[in-house]
Motif scaffolding. Structure first.
Motif, PDB file in Angstrom:
ATOM      1  N   PRO A 156       0.543  -1.513   0.003  1.00  0.00           N
ATOM      2  CA  PRO A 156      -0.039   0.241   0.217  1.00  0.00           C
ATOM      3  C   PRO A 156       0.855   1.134  -0.120  1.00  0.00           C
ATOM      4  O   PRO A 156       2.250   0.939   0.009  1.00  0.00           O
ATOM      5  N   ARG A 157       0.320   2.540  -0.075  1.00  0.00           N
ATOM      6  CA  ARG A 157       0.814   3.792   0.221  1.00  0.00           C
ATOM      7  C   ARG A 157       0.850   3.714   1.143  1.00  0.00           C
ATOM      8  O   ARG A 157       1.975   4.615   1.425  1.00  0.00           O
ATOM      9  N   ASN A 158       0.207   3.636   2.678  1.00  0.00           N
ATOM     10  CA  ASN A 158       0.309   3.595   3.751  1.00  0.00           C
ATOM     11  C   ASN A 158       0.277   3.097   4.604  1.00  0.00           C
ATOM     12  O   ASN A 158      -0.919   2.439   3.970  1.00  0.00           O
ATOM     13  N   ARG A 159       0.284   2.635   5.380  1.00  0.00           N
ATOM     14  CA  ARG A 159       0.090   1.588   6.401  1.00  0.00           C
ATOM     15  C   ARG A 159       0.272   2.278   8.134  1.00  0.00           C
ATOM     16  O   ARG A 159       1.509   2.375   8.230  1.00  0.00           O
ATOM     17  N   ALA A 200       8.743   3.465   9.513  1.00  0.00           N
ATOM     18  CA  ALA A 200       9.619   4.467   8.039  1.00  0.00           C
ATOM     19  C   ALA A 200       9.454   4.546   6.139  1.00  0.00           C
ATOM     20  O   ALA A 200       7.824   4.107   6.819  1.00  0.00           O
ATOM     21  N   LEU A 201       9.995   5.674   6.032  1.00  0.00           N
ATOM     22  CA  LEU A 201       9.633   5.296   4.351  1.00  0.00           C
ATOM     23  C   LEU A 201       9.933   4.087   3.856  1.00  0.00           C
ATOM     24  O   LEU A 201      11.321   4.140   3.791  1.00  0.00           O
ATOM     25  N   TYR A 202       9.123   3.182   2.993  1.00  0.00           N
ATOM     26  CA  TYR A 202       9.879   2.443   2.029  1.00  0.00           C
ATOM     27  C   TYR A 202      10.129   2.187   0.648  1.00  0.00           C
ATOM     28  O   TYR A 202       9.267   2.546   0.446  1.00  0.00           O
ATOM     29  N   PHE A 203      10.841   1.891   0.206  1.00  0.00           N
ATOM     30  CA  PHE A 203      10.929   2.190  -1.275  1.00  0.00           C
ATOM     31  C   PHE A 203      11.675   0.823  -2.481  1.00  0.00           C
ATOM     32  O   PHE A 203      12.131   0.560  -1.448  1.00  0.00           O
ATOM     33  N   CYS A 204      10.729   0.959  -3.157  1.00  0.00           N
ATOM     34  CA  CYS A 204      11.559  -0.441  -3.998  1.00  0.00           C
ATOM     35  C   CYS A 204      11.523   0.225  -5.344  1.00  0.00           C
ATOM     36  O   CYS A 204      11.607   1.705  -5.904  1.00  0.00           O
ATOM     37  N   ALA A 205      13.377  -0.586  -5.805  1.00  0.00           N
ATOM     38  CA  ALA A 205      13.766  -0.070  -6.497  1.00  0.00           C
ATOM     39  C   ALA A 205      13.821  -1.199  -7.869  1.00  0.00           C
ATOM     40  O   ALA A 205      13.845  -1.624  -7.618  1.00  0.00           O
ATOM     41  N   THR A 206      14.360  -0.699  -9.165  1.00  0.00           N
ATOM     42  CA  THR A 206      14.463  -1.452 -10.217  1.00  0.00           C
ATOM     43  C   THR A 206      15.874  -0.556 -11.156  1.00  0.00           C
ATOM     44  O   THR A 206      16.066   0.603 -10.521  1.00  0.00           O
ATOM     45  N   SER A 207      16.492  -1.270 -11.855  1.00  0.00           N
ATOM     46  CA  SER A 207      17.619  -1.073 -12.111  1.00  0.00           C
ATOM     47  C   SER A 207      18.040  -2.239 -13.442  1.00  0.00           C
ATOM     48  O   SER A 207      17.888  -3.314 -12.983  1.00  0.00           O
ATOM     49  N   ASP A 208      18.878  -1.914 -14.376  1.00  0.00           N
ATOM     50  CA  ASP A 208      18.842  -2.403 -15.781  1.00  0.00           C
ATOM     51  C   ASP A 208      20.382  -3.134 -14.792  1.00  0.00           C
ATOM     52  O   ASP A 208      20.784  -2.727 -13.829  1.00  0.00           O
ATOM     53  N   LEU A 209      21.124  -4.227 -15.724  1.00  0.00           N
ATOM     54  CA  LEU A 209      22.340  -4.953 -15.458  1.00  0.00           C
ATOM     55  C   LEU A 209      23.256  -4.177 -14.577  1.00  0.00           C
ATOM     56  O   LEU A 209      23.496  -4.373 -14.136  1.00  0.00           O
ATOM     57  N   HIS A 211      14.897   3.141 -11.380  1.00  0.00           N
ATOM     58  CA  HIS A 211      14.244   4.393 -11.064  1.00  0.00           C
ATOM     59  C   HIS A 211      13.362   2.949  -9.262  1.00  0.00           C
ATOM     60  O   HIS A 211      13.260   1.843  -9.670  1.00  0.00           O
ATOM     61  N   PHE A 212      12.351   4.296  -9.038  1.00  0.00           N
ATOM     62  CA  PHE A 212      11.664   4.083  -7.886  1.00  0.00           C
ATOM     63  C   PHE A 212      10.452   4.240  -7.825  1.00  0.00           C
ATOM     64  O   PHE A 212       9.888   4.842  -8.292  1.00  0.00           O
ATOM     65  N   GLY A 213      10.079   3.200  -6.834  1.00  0.00           N
ATOM     66  CA  GLY A 213       8.254   3.418  -7.251  1.00  0.00           C
ATOM     67  C   GLY A 213       8.573   4.955  -5.804  1.00  0.00           C
ATOM     68  O   GLY A 213       9.180   5.724  -5.725  1.00  0.00           O
ATOM     69  N   ASP A 214       7.117   4.854  -5.392  1.00  0.00           N
ATOM     70  CA  ASP A 214       6.719   6.146  -4.622  1.00  0.00           C
ATOM     71  C   ASP A 214       6.795   6.065  -3.523  1.00  0.00           C
ATOM     72  O   ASP A 214       5.897   6.916  -3.097  1.00  0.00           O
ATOM     73  N   GLY A 215       6.909   5.091  -2.928  1.00  0.00           N
ATOM     74  CA  GLY A 215       7.093   4.666  -1.705  1.00  0.00           C
ATOM     75  C   GLY A 215       6.088   4.200  -0.337  1.00  0.00           C
ATOM     76  O   GLY A 215       4.973   4.488  -1.299  1.00  0.00           O
ATOM     77  N   THR A 216       5.905   3.904   0.585  1.00  0.00           N
ATOM     78  CA  THR A 216       5.476   3.141   1.548  1.00  0.00           C
ATOM     79  C   THR A 216       5.420   3.842   2.782  1.00  0.00           C
ATOM     80  O   THR A 216       6.676   3.396   3.251  1.00  0.00           O
ATOM     81  N   ARG A 217       4.510   4.520   3.045  1.00  0.00           N
ATOM     82  CA  ARG A 217       4.889   5.086   4.489  1.00  0.00           C
ATOM     83  C   ARG A 217       4.305   4.355   5.446  1.00  0.00           C
ATOM     84  O   ARG A 217       2.888   3.728   5.434  1.00  0.00           O
ATOM     85  N   LEU A 218       4.741   3.262   6.575  1.00  0.00           N
ATOM     86  CA  LEU A 218       4.980   2.462   7.287  1.00  0.00           C
ATOM     87  C   LEU A 218       4.791   3.120   8.811  1.00  0.00           C
ATOM     88  O   LEU A 218       5.854   3.803   8.941  1.00  0.00           O
ATOM     89  N   SER A 219       3.741   3.056   9.560  1.00  0.00           N
ATOM     90  CA  SER A 219       3.619   3.944  10.904  1.00  0.00           C
ATOM     91  C   SER A 219       3.673   2.070  11.588  1.00  0.00           C
ATOM     92  O   SER A 219       2.166   1.829  11.559  1.00  0.00           O
ATOM     93  N   ILE A 220       4.372   2.298  12.540  1.00  0.00           N
ATOM     94  CA  ILE A 220       4.256   0.736  13.891  1.00  0.00           C
ATOM     95  C   ILE A 220       3.760   1.513  15.246  1.00  0.00           C
ATOM     96  O   ILE A 220       4.716   2.049  15.762  1.00  0.00           O
TER      97      ILE A 220
END
Lengths: 112, 110
Positions: free
Chosen positions: A8-11, A87-96, A102-111
């Protein structure tokens, strides 16, 4: 559509709960990464995957696990969440070569 | 230990007031240095990659330069829409991992 989509974008959740963050990409990249971002600490690498069968720990992998379900999908799990994983969590992809990133727009996670 | 330090942490400029952001790095062998822009609520957006000392790249009002110890992001005649956090990252030789700095928060006032 975004090249890298995070859900999700926020949790907001409670201590001890299991949480899964999901990431999907349309870039066709083999390499995928999970980072967390904290104020004053910058982006830190949690796990990275060079292909479906290759998963590696980053600098702060304790308390986290990942699954690479397909070339396009990479999920991050917190088996038993604790407040300092807020924290704010980001997923990213890259070429070889790791240069076309390229980064996603993040998931803001609060515990709590 | 590989390390990236960005300065200043925050910078406020008047519209049109040019300035530079600094990224100092120590790495066992530089594979590449990367600049990103990050807007609130968004992921980092790629700006430039520099590979060797003396290299320069430009995009609109931004120009990135590289020496053996640091990189500068020069902003010429900035506009309010240039307000963002600018991140620097290095990739060391023999690895595909990035080391990020903590960023410079830029605010450009109209």
């Amino acid at each position: 559509d975004a090249d890298v989509t995070q859900t999700p974008r926020n949790r907001i959740t409670k201590t001890g709960k299991r949480i899964m963050l999901e990431c999907s990409q349309t870039k066709g990249h083999d390499r995928m990464y999970w980072y967390r971002q904290d104020p004053g600490l910058g982006l830190r690498l949690i796990y990275y995957s060079f292909d479906v069968k290759d998963i590696n720990k980053g600098e702060i992998s304790d308390g986290y696990s990942v699954s690479r379900q397909a070339q396009a999908k990479f999920s991050l799990s917190l088996e038993s969440a604790i407040p300092n994983q807020t924290a704010l969590y980001f997923c990213a992809t890259s070429d070889l070569q790791g240069r076309d990133v390229h980064f996603g727009d993040g998931t803001r996670l609060s515990i709590l | 230990e590989d390390q990236v330090t960005q300065s200043p942490e925050a910078l406020r400029l008047q519209e049109g007031e040019s300035s530079s952001l600094n990224c100092s790095y120590t790495v066992s062998g530089l594979r590449g240095l990367f600049w990103y822009r990050q807007d609130p609520g968004k992921g980092p957006e790629f700006l430039f990659t520099l590979y060797s000392a003396g290299e320069e790249k430009e995009k609109e009002r931004l120009k990135a330069t590289l020496t053996k110890k640091e990189s500068f992001l020069h902003i010429t005649a900035p506009k309010p829409e240039d307000s963002a956090t600018y991140l620097c990252a290095v990739q060391a030789s023999g690895t595909y991992k990035y080391i990020f700095g903590t960023g410079t928060r830029l605010k450009v006032l109209a």
